[in-house]
Design a protein around this motif. Structure first.
Motif, PDB file in Angstrom:
ATOM      1  N   LEU A 173       0.830  -1.205   0.000  1.00  0.00           N
ATOM      2  CA  LEU A 173       0.000   0.000   0.000  1.00  0.00           C
ATOM      3  C   LEU A 173       0.866   1.257   0.000  1.00  0.00           C
ATOM      4  O   LEU A 173       0.617   2.201  -0.752  1.00  0.00           O
ATOM      5  N   LEU A 174       1.903   1.276   0.837  1.00  0.00           N
ATOM      6  CA  LEU A 174       2.793   2.440   0.890  1.00  0.00           C
ATOM      7  C   LEU A 174       3.505   2.643  -0.447  1.00  0.00           C
ATOM      8  O   LEU A 174       3.734   3.785  -0.861  1.00  0.00           O
ATOM      9  N   GLN A 175       3.847   1.564  -1.117  1.00  0.00           N
ATOM     10  CA  GLN A 175       4.448   1.667  -2.457  1.00  0.00           C
ATOM     11  C   GLN A 175       3.475   2.349  -3.411  1.00  0.00           C
ATOM     12  O   GLN A 175       3.848   3.274  -4.132  1.00  0.00           O
ATOM     13  N   ARG A 176       2.217   1.857  -3.443  1.00  0.00           N
ATOM     14  CA  ARG A 176       1.213   2.442  -4.334  1.00  0.00           C
ATOM     15  C   ARG A 176       0.923   3.899  -3.975  1.00  0.00           C
ATOM     16  O   ARG A 176       0.610   4.704  -4.841  1.00  0.00           O
ATOM     17  N   ALA A 177       1.016   4.237  -2.699  1.00  0.00           N
ATOM     18  CA  ALA A 177       0.722   5.592  -2.245  1.00  0.00           C
ATOM     19  C   ALA A 177       1.847   6.574  -2.558  1.00  0.00           C
ATOM     20  O   ALA A 177       1.688   7.776  -2.401  1.00  0.00           O
ATOM     21  N   GLY A 178       2.998   6.046  -2.954  1.00  0.00           N
ATOM     22  CA  GLY A 178       4.135   6.922  -3.222  1.00  0.00           C
ATOM     23  C   GLY A 178       4.919   7.281  -1.978  1.00  0.00           C
ATOM     24  O   GLY A 178       5.638   8.280  -1.959  1.00  0.00           O
ATOM     25  N   THR A 179       4.772   6.478  -0.940  1.00  0.00           N
ATOM     26  CA  THR A 179       5.482   6.728   0.318  1.00  0.00           C
ATOM     27  C   THR A 179       6.212   5.468   0.787  1.00  0.00           C
ATOM     28  O   THR A 179       6.060   5.051   1.944  1.00  0.00           O
ATOM     29  N   PRO A 180       7.013   4.859  -0.083  1.00  0.00           N
ATOM     30  CA  PRO A 180       7.687   3.612   0.319  1.00  0.00           C
ATOM     31  C   PRO A 180       8.700   3.865   1.433  1.00  0.00           C
ATOM     32  O   PRO A 180       9.308   4.931   1.510  1.00  0.00           O
ATOM     33  N   GLY A 181       8.827   2.893   2.291  1.00  0.00           N
ATOM     34  CA  GLY A 181       9.839   2.967   3.333  1.00  0.00           C
ATOM     35  C   GLY A 181       9.447   3.746   4.578  1.00  0.00           C
ATOM     36  O   GLY A 181      10.232   3.823   5.516  1.00  0.00           O
ATOM     37  N   VAL A 182       8.262   4.323   4.602  1.00  0.00           N
ATOM     38  CA  VAL A 182       7.831   5.037   5.807  1.00  0.00           C
ATOM     39  C   VAL A 182       7.517   3.987   6.876  1.00  0.00           C
ATOM     40  O   VAL A 182       6.706   3.097   6.653  1.00  0.00           O
ATOM     41  N   PRO A 183       8.187   4.074   8.022  1.00  0.00           N
ATOM     42  CA  PRO A 183       7.931   3.065   9.052  1.00  0.00           C
ATOM     43  C   PRO A 183       6.520   3.177   9.634  1.00  0.00           C
ATOM     44  O   PRO A 183       5.979   4.275   9.780  1.00  0.00           O
ATOM     45  N   ILE A 184       5.961   2.039   9.958  1.00  0.00           N
ATOM     46  CA  ILE A 184       4.671   1.981  10.646  1.00  0.00           C
ATOM     47  C   ILE A 184       4.944   1.356  12.000  1.00  0.00           C
ATOM     48  O   ILE A 184       5.506   0.265  12.081  1.00  0.00           O
ATOM     49  N   VAL A 185       4.562   2.060  13.046  1.00  0.00           N
ATOM     50  CA  VAL A 185       4.753   1.536  14.393  1.00  0.00           C
ATOM     51  C   VAL A 185       3.408   1.487  15.106  1.00  0.00           C
ATOM     52  O   VAL A 185       2.474   2.217  14.765  1.00  0.00           O
ATOM     53  N   ILE A 186       3.339   0.619  16.078  1.00  0.00           N
ATOM     54  CA  ILE A 186       2.142   0.477  16.907  1.00  0.00           C
ATOM     55  C   ILE A 186       2.457   1.078  18.270  1.00  0.00           C
ATOM     56  O   ILE A 186       3.498   0.791  18.851  1.00  0.00           O
ATOM     57  N   ARG A 187       1.553   1.892  18.763  1.00  0.00           N
ATOM     58  CA  ARG A 187       1.716   2.497  20.082  1.00  0.00           C
ATOM     59  C   ARG A 187       0.746   1.783  21.036  1.00  0.00           C
ATOM     60  O   ARG A 187      -0.427   2.113  21.111  1.00  0.00           O
ATOM     61  N   PRO A 188       1.274   0.795  21.771  1.00  0.00           N
ATOM     62  CA  PRO A 188       0.399   0.028  22.670  1.00  0.00           C
ATOM     63  C   PRO A 188      -0.263   0.887  23.739  1.00  0.00           C
ATOM     64  O   PRO A 188      -1.349   0.568  24.195  1.00  0.00           O
ATOM     65  N   SER A 189       0.367   1.966  24.138  1.00  0.00           N
ATOM     66  CA  SER A 189      -0.187   2.801  25.208  1.00  0.00           C
ATOM     67  C   SER A 189      -1.274   3.743  24.711  1.00  0.00           C
ATOM     68  O   SER A 189      -1.854   4.476  25.494  1.00  0.00           O
ATOM     69  N   ASP A 190      -1.544   3.733  23.403  1.00  0.00           N
ATOM     70  CA  ASP A 190      -2.567   4.606  22.847  1.00  0.00           C
ATOM     71  C   ASP A 190      -3.924   4.141  23.365  1.00  0.00           C
ATOM     72  O   ASP A 190      -4.315   3.013  23.165  1.00  0.00           O
ATOM     73  N   GLY A 191      -4.648   5.027  24.011  1.00  0.00           N
ATOM     74  CA  GLY A 191      -5.911   4.647  24.613  1.00  0.00           C
ATOM     75  C   GLY A 191      -7.122   4.800  23.712  1.00  0.00           C
ATOM     76  O   GLY A 191      -8.244   4.567  24.136  1.00  0.00           O
ATOM     77  N   ARG A 192      -6.909   5.192  22.453  1.00  0.00           N
ATOM     78  CA  ARG A 192      -8.052   5.376  21.567  1.00  0.00           C
ATOM     79  C   ARG A 192      -8.703   4.026  21.273  1.00  0.00           C
ATOM     80  O   ARG A 192      -8.012   3.044  21.023  1.00  0.00           O
ATOM     81  N   PRO A 193     -10.039   3.982  21.239  1.00  0.00           N
ATOM     82  CA  PRO A 193     -10.733   2.715  21.072  1.00  0.00           C
ATOM     83  C   PRO A 193     -10.882   2.252  19.633  1.00  0.00           C
ATOM     84  O   PRO A 193     -11.528   1.267  19.377  1.00  0.00           O
TER      85      PRO A 193
END
Length: 189
Positions: A31-51
């Motif tokens: 998806l990031l390749q198709r979007a033109g943003t290859p290599g952008v890291p995706i991280v998960i924030r476990p402490s994020d309280g959003r539901p």
């Protein structure tokens, strides 16, 4: 200044973990390749309280990364991909930089205008002129906030439409996440 520093350098990575290997990561990379943003890291924030599976972009330039809340791992994959596509559009269009620059310009303009108004009022009316400062700041806020919100809504709407095009349409009305979590609620048919 702290907010600007957090946007520029990214929020401290307290507990952030890279998106784990698996189908979501593989599809996200494509998806990031198709979007033109290859290599952008995706991280998960476990402490994020959003539901819900929302995310944000932090950093500027080579420090940009997509930060997803932990709930992103519990929603259906197509909805998580839609959220990642949305955030990738903010990366592609440089929205974090636009936000920092426009924020600093607005603050500079507001302070200069408030300073000049207050100086002129104090020179004309003495001590009573200091009332001009809070009145000027309130007026600037009353005009500036709606303008800033309008610009932000336009950026969000643009990211929504681009994300919908990337993943093949809006996430659909069947997305029944907790109230306020519809990822495509700004999409208009």
């Amino acid at each position: 200044m702290l907010i600007a520093a957090l946007v520029v350098f990214g929020r401290p990575a307290s507990g952030d973990v890279p998106l784990a290997d698996g189908p979501l990561k593989q599809k996200s990379i494509a998806l990031l390749q198709r979007a033109g943003t290859p290599g952008v890291p995706i991280v998960i924030r476990p402490s994020d309280g959003r539901p819900c599976g929302s995310g944000t972009v932090t950093g500027l330039g080579s420090r940009m990364r997509i930060v997803m809340g932990a709930a992103s791992l519990t929603i259906p994959r197509d909805q998580a991909l839609w959220a990642i596509a949305h955030e990738s559009q903010h990366v592609r269009t440089g929205d974090p930089l636009l936000g920092v620059v426009s924020g600093w310009l607005w603050i500079t303009l507001a302070l200069a205008l408030a300073s000049e108004t207050t100086r002129a009022a104090v020179l004309r009316r003495g001590r009573v002129g200091w009332i001009a400062l809070p009145l000027t700041l309130v007026a600037i806020w009353a005009v500036g906030l709606p303008v800033f919100n309008l610009i932000q809504r336009q950026r969000e709407r643009g990211a929504d439409h681009a994300a919908a095009a990337l993943v093949g349409g809006a996430p659909g009305a069947t997305f029944l996440a907790p109230r306020g979590c519809l990822l495509g609620d700004r999409i208009r048919a």
